[in-house]
Design an enzyme around this catalytic site. Sequence first.
Site, PDB file in Angstrom:
ATOM      1  N   TYR A 160      -6.846   3.183  10.411  1.00 36.08           N
ATOM      2  CA  TYR A 160      -5.370   2.952  10.709  1.00 36.08           C
ATOM      3  C   TYR A 160      -5.117   4.236  11.283  1.00 36.08           C
ATOM      4  O   TYR A 160      -3.933   4.467  11.624  1.00 36.08           O
ATOM      5  CB  TYR A 160      -4.479   2.654   9.018  1.00 36.08           C
ATOM      6  CG  TYR A 160      -3.569   1.881   9.427  1.00 36.08           C
ATOM      7  CD1 TYR A 160      -3.529   0.429   9.462  1.00 36.08           C
ATOM      8  CD2 TYR A 160      -2.299   2.246   9.629  1.00 36.08           C
ATOM      9  CE1 TYR A 160      -2.689  -0.360   9.854  1.00 36.08           C
ATOM     10  CE2 TYR A 160      -1.071   1.655   9.800  1.00 36.08           C
ATOM     11  CZ  TYR A 160      -1.298   0.203   9.704  1.00 36.08           C
ATOM     12  OH  TYR A 160      -0.292  -0.544   9.790  1.00 36.08           O
ATOM     13  N   ASP A 338     -11.548  -8.753  -0.928  1.00 31.63           N
ATOM     14  CA  ASP A 338     -11.326 -10.211  -0.561  1.00 31.63           C
ATOM     15  C   ASP A 338     -11.172 -11.082  -1.975  1.00 31.63           C
ATOM     16  O   ASP A 338     -10.254 -11.977  -1.999  1.00 31.63           O
ATOM     17  CB  ASP A 338     -12.243 -10.677   0.134  1.00 31.63           C
ATOM     18  CG  ASP A 338     -13.751 -10.423  -0.269  1.00 31.63           C
ATOM     19  OD1 ASP A 338     -14.119  -9.320   0.438  1.00 31.63           O
ATOM     20  OD2 ASP A 338     -14.367 -10.872  -1.043  1.00 31.63           O
TER      21      ASP A 338
END
Length: 475
Positions: A160, A338
Amino acid sequence: MYEKITPPTVGDRITFQDGEPIVPDMPIVPFIRGDGTGVDIWPAAQKVFDAAVAKAYGDAKRIVWFKVYAGDEACDKYGQYQYLPEDTLQAIRDFGIAIKGPLTTPIGGGIRSLNVALRQINDLYACVRPCKYYAGTPSPHKTPEKLDVIVYRENTEDIYLGIEWREGSESGAKLIQYLNDTLIPGTPEHGKKQIRLDSGIGIKPISKTGSQRLVRRAMQHALRLPKDKQQVTLVHKGNIMKYTEGAFRDWGYELATSEFRSDCVTERESWVLSNKEADPNISVEDNARKIEPGYDALTPEKKAEICQEVEGILTAIWATHGHGQWKDKVMVNDRIADSIFQQIQTRPDEYSILATMNLNGDYLSDAAAAIVGGLGMGPGANIGDRCAIFEATHGTAPKHAGLDRINPGSVILSGVMMLEFMGWQEAADLIKTGLGAAISNREVTYDLARLMEPPVSPPLKCSEFADAIIKRFDG
Ligand code: NAP
């Protein structure tokens, strides 16, 4: 000292020691009103903050507000493209804690995002996003009240960070060639992998320094929570990315079990220690069976490794953590990214503080906010070792600007975080009580009103919502 702003003549500076704020009774706090609906939400929020502090402390404490400029308002005052004047950055550095409304993302002028720039310039490395349910808030979930988590997201590195090369660029092509011809063949574990020549490339740096200072803050926060919420979960994809995401997990455990050794227990350690038979004097192998399901089917090497781990745990912390003492410690565990997305929905009450790298945390904090009723009510903070900025997490919602109708909840709750960070818990609690009572009494702005069953009509204005919160400070 400043070009176009003048600090208040009364009040004192907030300073930082070892990353923690030292707050005088009359702190000067710079605020950025914000663009668009900032004109509506800031005055409403400031009124709530001042009323709560006055009710909690009488004349003994007061915030002295110092208006500073960013975004469109800064351009009006400082000139074209002056979205983030040096005056503002200096004021935040000088006074330690600031609060801001939403800012327009500049078009032209070279700044990608004012929010990102503010975080990077001040090295605000921890983005903190609490996601807690307020009774009555419309939510897509059946049991949103079970989720009460705080996401600690690393703010300064990871993919990011934006170190990228466009497909077809000269630098990108050079990098791919170097990787394909030299670095990948030189690293046997990469086998015959090659990067396609028509790829864009992004770099994902994860440092030990960056990971550990984030986990340190998460641990410090956990220690301030009630006993039943003292847990830090390290979120990662270390099963796939060993040297970045896996390293984040390993460095997190390392930090917790060194700097916070007497205050924490890892989940694996708790499995050994919770065994009634666990004792350095009895079979290590019996204890090993407890920590590793399927122990008996393992290879001798793996068994030896686990026995060594178990023996290490018993030798190191049985005296301080055995006989159930571990139950009073901060639990440190880890979850694959996840899986945590599923678990905050299926087993939300099992989590408290989620410590994440940048990208995982970006997704996870919005997902958690959605469960408790959406981003409109989500507060945020960006915290470093020398200053902190508290902010609304939504944007400027320009079509609602100046209409006195938008929900000020996000900036009000970011003020609650600020008061808690300052140690002014009594004032923070009044606002939380008032906000919760207003919502459960169906005194809400249009965004919540339209989702309630049955819909609330007419909704309160932005300023009326602030008044409703103040009126209900006592519940
Ligand atoms: P936005 O400003 O967050 O607004 C999108 C929609 O979200 C609004 O139209 C409204 O929906 C709802 N909303 C936002 N804030 C609300 C509030 N306080 N109360 C109730 N509803 C609220 O997103 P955007 O339109 O994509 O972005 C506008 C500008 O803000 C852009 O320049 C963007 O870059 C910037 N931005 C800034 C920040 C920040 O400063 N932290 C964050 C995100 C975006 P309805 O109209 O359906 O009611």
